[in-house]
Write a protein that holds these residues in place. Sequence first.
Motif, short mmCIF file in Angstrom:
data_model
loop_
_atom_site.label_atom_id
_atom_site.label_comp_id
_atom_site.label_asym_id
_atom_site.label_seq_id
_atom_site.Cartn_x
_atom_site.Cartn_y
_atom_site.Cartn_z
N ASN A 1 0.86 -1.18 0.00
CA ASN A 1 0.00 0.00 0.00
C ASN A 1 0.90 1.23 0.00
OD1 ASN A 1 -1.71 2.18 0.90
ND2 ASN A 1 -3.15 0.65 1.63
N SER A 2 0.55 2.22 -0.79
CA SER A 2 1.37 3.41 -0.84
C SER A 2 0.50 4.65 -0.98
CB SER A 2 2.36 3.33 -2.00
OG SER A 2 3.25 4.42 -1.99
N HIS A 3 0.82 5.68 -0.23
CA HIS A 3 0.13 6.97 -0.28
C HIS A 3 1.18 8.07 -0.34
CE1 HIS A 3 -4.01 5.79 1.27
NE2 HIS A 3 -3.31 4.68 1.40
N VAL B 1 -1.62 5.42 -4.35
CA VAL B 1 -0.87 5.14 -5.58
C VAL B 1 -0.62 3.65 -5.71
CG1 VAL B 1 0.16 7.44 -5.62
CG2 VAL B 1 1.37 5.60 -4.49
N ARG B 2 -0.50 3.21 -6.96
CA ARG B 2 -0.21 1.80 -7.20
C ARG B 2 1.09 1.45 -6.50
NH1 ARG B 2 -2.05 2.94 -12.51
NH2 ARG B 2 -4.08 1.98 -12.77
N PRO B 3 1.06 0.44 -5.68
CA PRO B 3 2.30 0.10 -5.00
C PRO B 3 3.33 -0.47 -5.95
CG PRO B 3 0.55 -1.41 -4.36
CD PRO B 3 -0.05 -0.41 -5.28
N ALA B 4 4.45 0.15 -5.96
CA ALA B 4 5.60 -0.33 -6.73
C ALA B 4 6.83 0.23 -6.04
CB ALA B 4 5.54 0.15 -8.17
N CYS C 1 -4.61 15.16 -9.99
CA CYS C 1 -4.10 13.93 -9.37
C CYS C 1 -4.09 12.78 -10.36
CB CYS C 1 -4.94 13.57 -8.15
SG CYS C 1 -4.85 14.77 -6.81
N PHE C 2 -5.15 12.64 -11.15
CA PHE C 2 -5.26 11.50 -12.05
C PHE C 2 -4.49 11.68 -13.35
CE2 PHE C 2 -9.32 10.79 -9.56
CZ PHE C 2 -8.74 9.82 -8.76
N ALA C 3 -3.83 12.82 -13.50
CA ALA C 3 -2.93 12.99 -14.66
C ALA C 3 -1.80 11.97 -14.59
CB ALA C 3 -2.38 14.41 -14.70
N ASP C 4 -1.44 11.55 -13.38
CA ASP C 4 -0.44 10.49 -13.20
C ASP C 4 -1.22 9.18 -13.08
OD1 ASP C 4 1.39 8.56 -12.03
OD2 ASP C 4 2.70 10.27 -11.57
N THR C 5 -1.00 8.28 -14.02
CA THR C 5 -1.78 7.04 -14.07
C THR C 5 -1.55 6.13 -12.88
OG1 THR C 5 -0.09 5.97 -15.42
CG2 THR C 5 -1.89 7.08 -16.59
N ARG C 6 -0.53 6.40 -12.08
CA ARG C 6 -0.29 5.56 -10.89
C ARG C 6 -1.19 5.93 -9.72
NH1 ARG C 6 6.02 6.69 -11.44
NH2 ARG C 6 5.03 8.70 -11.80
N VAL C 7 -1.86 7.09 -9.80
CA VAL C 7 -2.79 7.49 -8.73
C VAL C 7 -4.11 6.76 -8.97
CG1 VAL C 7 -4.04 9.40 -7.67
CG2 VAL C 7 -1.68 9.74 -8.44
N THR C 8 -4.54 5.99 -7.97
CA THR C 8 -5.78 5.22 -8.10
C THR C 8 -6.96 5.87 -7.39
OG1 THR C 8 -5.21 3.87 -6.17
CG2 THR C 8 -4.52 3.05 -8.34
N ALA C 9 -6.69 6.67 -6.37
CA ALA C 9 -7.75 7.36 -5.64
C ALA C 9 -7.14 8.54 -4.88
CB ALA C 9 -8.46 6.42 -4.67
N ALA C 10 -8.00 9.47 -4.49
CA ALA C 10 -7.53 10.63 -3.74
C ALA C 10 -8.58 11.04 -2.73
CB ALA C 10 -7.23 11.80 -4.68
N SER C 11 -8.14 11.33 -1.52
CA SER C 11 -9.00 11.95 -0.52
C SER C 11 -8.62 13.42 -0.48
CB SER C 11 -8.79 11.31 0.85
OG SER C 11 -9.23 9.97 0.82
#
Length: 127
Positions: A10-12, A45-48, A90-100
């Motif tokens: 998990n990554s934020h 963000v997608r964990p990587a 935020c979603f301009a970067d495809t690795r962002v999956t959700a935002a609070s």
Amino acid sequence: MAEPSWSLTNSHIFIRDLCLEVHIGVGAEERAKPQRLLIDLDLEVRPARAVENDVSTVVDYGTVLAAVQGLASRETQLLETWVGWIAGICFADTRVTAASITLTKPDVFAGSVQVGVRQRVARAELS
């Protein structure tokens, strides 16, 4: 270098306490003068695993911050409109999956009363 013996599940990334002077409010009188808007973001963000010292392998919070700051000159009635603008950034970067996204107007009412919105938005193809 050996691979670590752990995996990232998990990554934020987050931005806290960003304060912008903006023209916002339902009535023209409220929008007539700038007021403070406090912004907190928490991006899932997608964990990587990051490649050591390679910023291109992670979501760059500096890029997100600069783009959100660039919204300050826009005028709108609703905080929810701001949520949409910020989500687009935020979603301009495809690795962002959700935002609070938390937006607070601390100066609308007298005293220490603060009002605002908190919304969680997810990338459309994931919801």
